[in-house]
Scaffold this active site. Structure first.
Site, PDB file in Angstrom:
ATOM      1  N   PRO A  80       0.846  -1.256   0.059  1.00  0.00           N
ATOM      2  CA  PRO A  80       0.019   0.004  -0.112  1.00  0.00           C
ATOM      3  C   PRO A  80       0.784   1.274  -0.041  1.00  0.00           C
ATOM      4  O   PRO A  80       1.860   1.265   0.512  1.00  0.00           O
ATOM      5  CB  PRO A  80      -0.800  -0.257   1.239  1.00  0.00           C
ATOM      6  CG  PRO A  80      -0.032  -1.152   2.056  1.00  0.00           C
ATOM      7  CD  PRO A  80       0.556  -1.929   1.148  1.00  0.00           C
ATOM      8  N   ASN A  81       0.339   2.353  -0.733  1.00  0.00           N
ATOM      9  CA  ASN A  81       0.575   3.446  -0.704  1.00  0.00           C
ATOM     10  C   ASN A  81       2.042   3.706  -1.653  1.00  0.00           C
ATOM     11  O   ASN A  81       2.711   5.112  -1.847  1.00  0.00           O
ATOM     12  CB  ASN A  81       0.993   4.187   0.861  1.00  0.00           C
ATOM     13  CG  ASN A  81      -0.112   4.207   1.488  1.00  0.00           C
ATOM     14  OD1 ASN A  81      -1.159   4.625   1.030  1.00  0.00           O
ATOM     15  ND2 ASN A  81      -0.055   3.638   2.563  1.00  0.00           N
ATOM     16  N   ARG A 110       5.129  11.273  -2.544  1.00  0.00           N
ATOM     17  CA  ARG A 110       4.913  10.896  -1.163  1.00  0.00           C
ATOM     18  C   ARG A 110       6.073  11.182  -0.345  1.00  0.00           C
ATOM     19  O   ARG A 110       7.159  10.485  -0.765  1.00  0.00           O
ATOM     20  CB  ARG A 110       4.195   9.381  -1.077  1.00  0.00           C
ATOM     21  CG  ARG A 110       4.348   8.545   0.136  1.00  0.00           C
ATOM     22  CD  ARG A 110       4.289   7.102   0.116  1.00  0.00           C
ATOM     23  NE  ARG A 110       4.089   6.644   1.239  1.00  0.00           N
ATOM     24  CZ  ARG A 110       4.519   5.419   1.724  1.00  0.00           C
ATOM     25  NH1 ARG A 110       4.846   4.564   0.830  1.00  0.00           N
ATOM     26  NH2 ARG A 110       4.150   5.133   3.026  1.00  0.00           N
ATOM     27  N   TYR A 115      11.520   8.736   1.205  1.00  0.00           N
ATOM     28  CA  TYR A 115      11.269   7.684  -0.097  1.00  0.00           C
ATOM     29  C   TYR A 115      11.857   8.423  -1.200  1.00  0.00           C
ATOM     30  O   TYR A 115      12.066   7.514  -2.338  1.00  0.00           O
ATOM     31  CB  TYR A 115       9.850   7.441  -0.084  1.00  0.00           C
ATOM     32  CG  TYR A 115       9.255   6.748   0.927  1.00  0.00           C
ATOM     33  CD1 TYR A 115       9.882   5.495   1.234  1.00  0.00           C
ATOM     34  CD2 TYR A 115       8.253   7.433   1.507  1.00  0.00           C
ATOM     35  CE1 TYR A 115       9.223   5.104   2.437  1.00  0.00           C
ATOM     36  CE2 TYR A 115       7.472   6.791   2.626  1.00  0.00           C
ATOM     37  CZ  TYR A 115       8.207   5.581   3.076  1.00  0.00           C
ATOM     38  OH  TYR A 115       7.678   5.185   4.446  1.00  0.00           O
ATOM     39  N   ASN A 120       8.120  -5.940  -1.115  1.00  0.00           N
ATOM     40  CA  ASN A 120       8.052  -4.610  -0.115  1.00  0.00           C
ATOM     41  C   ASN A 120       6.295  -4.615   0.215  1.00  0.00           C
ATOM     42  O   ASN A 120       5.668  -3.928  -0.328  1.00  0.00           O
ATOM     43  CB  ASN A 120       8.497  -3.448  -1.056  1.00  0.00           C
ATOM     44  CG  ASN A 120       8.513  -2.350  -0.173  1.00  0.00           C
ATOM     45  OD1 ASN A 120       7.824  -2.280   0.919  1.00  0.00           O
ATOM     46  ND2 ASN A 120       9.005  -1.300  -0.486  1.00  0.00           N
ATOM     47  N   ALA A 135       3.365  -0.800   4.750  1.00  0.00           N
ATOM     48  CA  ALA A 135       2.923  -0.840   6.070  1.00  0.00           C
ATOM     49  C   ALA A 135       2.501  -2.103   6.668  1.00  0.00           C
ATOM     50  O   ALA A 135       2.258  -2.346   7.808  1.00  0.00           O
ATOM     51  CB  ALA A 135       1.839   0.432   6.112  1.00  0.00           C
ATOM     52  N   ASP A 174       1.829 -15.588   7.065  1.00  0.00           N
ATOM     53  CA  ASP A 174       1.469 -16.912   6.730  1.00  0.00           C
ATOM     54  C   ASP A 174       0.942 -17.371   5.359  1.00  0.00           C
ATOM     55  O   ASP A 174       1.529 -18.597   4.904  1.00  0.00           O
ATOM     56  CB  ASP A 174      -0.121 -16.950   7.483  1.00  0.00           C
ATOM     57  CG  ASP A 174       0.039 -17.113   8.645  1.00  0.00           C
ATOM     58  OD1 ASP A 174       1.006 -17.330   9.229  1.00  0.00           O
ATOM     59  OD2 ASP A 174      -1.263 -17.142   9.578  1.00  0.00           O
ATOM     60  N   GLU A 234      12.285  -9.713   1.576  1.00  0.00           N
ATOM     61  CA  GLU A 234      11.721  -8.418   1.727  1.00  0.00           C
ATOM     62  C   GLU A 234      12.477  -7.390   1.556  1.00  0.00           C
ATOM     63  O   GLU A 234      13.657  -7.317   1.859  1.00  0.00           O
ATOM     64  CB  GLU A 234      11.318  -8.705   3.163  1.00  0.00           C
ATOM     65  CG  GLU A 234      10.503  -7.457   3.700  1.00  0.00           C
ATOM     66  CD  GLU A 234      10.056  -7.563   5.246  1.00  0.00           C
ATOM     67  OE1 GLU A 234       9.317  -8.535   5.558  1.00  0.00           O
ATOM     68  OE2 GLU A 234      10.490  -6.686   6.055  1.00  0.00           O
ATOM     69  N   HIS A 249      12.755  -2.966   1.558  1.00  0.00           N
ATOM     70  CA  HIS A 249      12.298  -1.690   1.841  1.00  0.00           C
ATOM     71  C   HIS A 249      13.305  -0.479   1.360  1.00  0.00           C
ATOM     72  O   HIS A 249      14.254  -0.747   1.389  1.00  0.00           O
ATOM     73  CB  HIS A 249      12.075  -1.405   3.380  1.00  0.00           C
ATOM     74  CG  HIS A 249      11.323  -2.496   3.942  1.00  0.00           C
ATOM     75  ND1 HIS A 249       9.934  -2.233   4.196  1.00  0.00           N
ATOM     76  CD2 HIS A 249      11.519  -3.609   4.431  1.00  0.00           C
ATOM     77  CE1 HIS A 249       9.339  -3.292   4.529  1.00  0.00           C
ATOM     78  NE2 HIS A 249      10.382  -4.124   5.110  1.00  0.00           N
ATOM     79  N   LEU A 250      12.467   0.481   1.049  1.00  0.00           N
ATOM     80  CA  LEU A 250      13.470   1.768   0.647  1.00  0.00           C
ATOM     81  C   LEU A 250      14.159   2.261   1.666  1.00  0.00           C
ATOM     82  O   LEU A 250      15.231   2.569   1.488  1.00  0.00           O
ATOM     83  CB  LEU A 250      12.424   2.694  -0.199  1.00  0.00           C
ATOM     84  CG  LEU A 250      11.323   2.232  -1.442  1.00  0.00           C
ATOM     85  CD1 LEU A 250      10.475   3.120  -1.657  1.00  0.00           C
ATOM     86  CD2 LEU A 250      12.758   2.181  -2.514  1.00  0.00           C
ATOM     87  N   SER A 251      13.386   2.271   2.747  1.00  0.00           N
ATOM     88  CA  SER A 251      13.911   3.042   3.810  1.00  0.00           C
ATOM     89  C   SER A 251      14.466   2.113   4.869  1.00  0.00           C
ATOM     90  O   SER A 251      14.354   1.087   4.973  1.00  0.00           O
ATOM     91  CB  SER A 251      12.942   4.122   4.602  1.00  0.00           C
ATOM     92  OG  SER A 251      11.882   3.132   5.104  1.00  0.00           O
ATOM     93  N   ARG A 281      13.839   4.054  11.982  1.00  0.00           N
ATOM     94  CA  ARG A 281      12.568   5.093  11.858  1.00  0.00           C
ATOM     95  C   ARG A 281      11.774   4.731  13.241  1.00  0.00           C
ATOM     96  O   ARG A 281      12.334   4.126  14.363  1.00  0.00           O
ATOM     97  CB  ARG A 281      11.801   4.557  10.500  1.00  0.00           C
ATOM     98  CG  ARG A 281      12.658   4.863   9.530  1.00  0.00           C
ATOM     99  CD  ARG A 281      11.823   4.952   8.170  1.00  0.00           C
ATOM    100  NE  ARG A 281      10.828   5.805   8.071  1.00  0.00           N
ATOM    101  CZ  ARG A 281       9.739   5.695   7.338  1.00  0.00           C
ATOM    102  NH1 ARG A 281       9.940   4.687   6.458  1.00  0.00           N
ATOM    103  NH2 ARG A 281       8.709   6.444   7.425  1.00  0.00           N
ATOM    104  N   ARG A 309       7.951   0.447  13.349  1.00  0.00           N
ATOM    105  CA  ARG A 309       8.185   0.002  12.035  1.00  0.00           C
ATOM    106  C   ARG A 309       9.543  -0.945  12.153  1.00  0.00           C
ATOM    107  O   ARG A 309      10.182  -1.590  11.366  1.00  0.00           O
ATOM    108  CB  ARG A 309       8.905   1.080  11.076  1.00  0.00           C
ATOM    109  CG  ARG A 309       7.818   2.127  10.834  1.00  0.00           C
ATOM    110  CD  ARG A 309       8.201   3.132   9.597  1.00  0.00           C
ATOM    111  NE  ARG A 309       7.496   4.320   9.704  1.00  0.00           N
ATOM    112  CZ  ARG A 309       6.393   4.521   8.844  1.00  0.00           C
ATOM    113  NH1 ARG A 309       5.895   3.479   8.115  1.00  0.00           N
ATOM    114  NH2 ARG A 309       5.616   5.533   8.988  1.00  0.00           N
TER     115      ARG A 309
END
Ligand code: DQA
Length: 144
Positions: free
Chosen positions: A9-10, A17, A22, A73, A76, A86, A97, A99-101, A106, A110
């Site tokens: 999401p997002n 954003r 990001y 990714n 949230a 699961d 997995e 993530h950009l950040s 953070r 998170r």
């Protein structure tokens, strides 16, 4: 080798954003960048984004048909979704997995990742390069 690249999401808002976190590149920019890496690795990628937890779970289930691995990714949902964890465990398709950040640098909420518990590994903090490093690591693992 076929790799599903799933974005949560997002992430469709990338480019506009929270640019200080990001950056200014869009999902399309990241996809184009990752396709270059995929080509050098002889991997085919299918790149998807959804804001819906259930759609992401359906994609993970469907990945059993024709995908060798997943780059995810979960955005949230990383910090909330036992259901995505699961799903990854349930299908048994190796996943990395990304993530950009740097989620560990953070807010404390998170710092937890449910999916990371069932992934081959997690790469975060390198912007779009997290995707590249994730893809390289996954292809390396799958080639063993
Ligand atoms: C993110 C980190 C998450 O905490 C956040 O909710 C996102 C993006 C990242 O790529 O840095 O949406 O997954």
């Amino acid at each position: 080798m076929r790799i599903l690249v799933l974005n949560g999401p997002n992430l469709n808002l990338l480019g506009t954003r929270e640019q200080t976190v990001y950056g200014s590149e869009t999902m399309q920019d990241i996809e184009t960048f990752l396709r270059q890496t995929a080509q050098t690795l002889n991997a085919e990628i299918v790149f998807k984004q959804s804001n819906s937890e259930s759609a992401l779970i359906d994609e993970i289930h469907a990945s059993r048909d024709g995908f060798d691995g997943i780059i995810i990714n979960p955005a949230a949902y990383t910090h909330t979704s036992i259901a995505i964890m699961d799903a990854i465990a349930g299908v048994g398709v190796p996943a990395v997995e990304v993530h950009l950040s740097n989620i560990h640098a953070r807010e404390s909420f998170r710092h937890t990742s449910y999916p990371a518990r069932v992934c081959v590994g997690q790469i975060c903090g390198f912007g779009k390069m997290s995707y590249e490093l994730g893809l390289r690591a996954l292809v390396h693992r799958l080639s063993k």
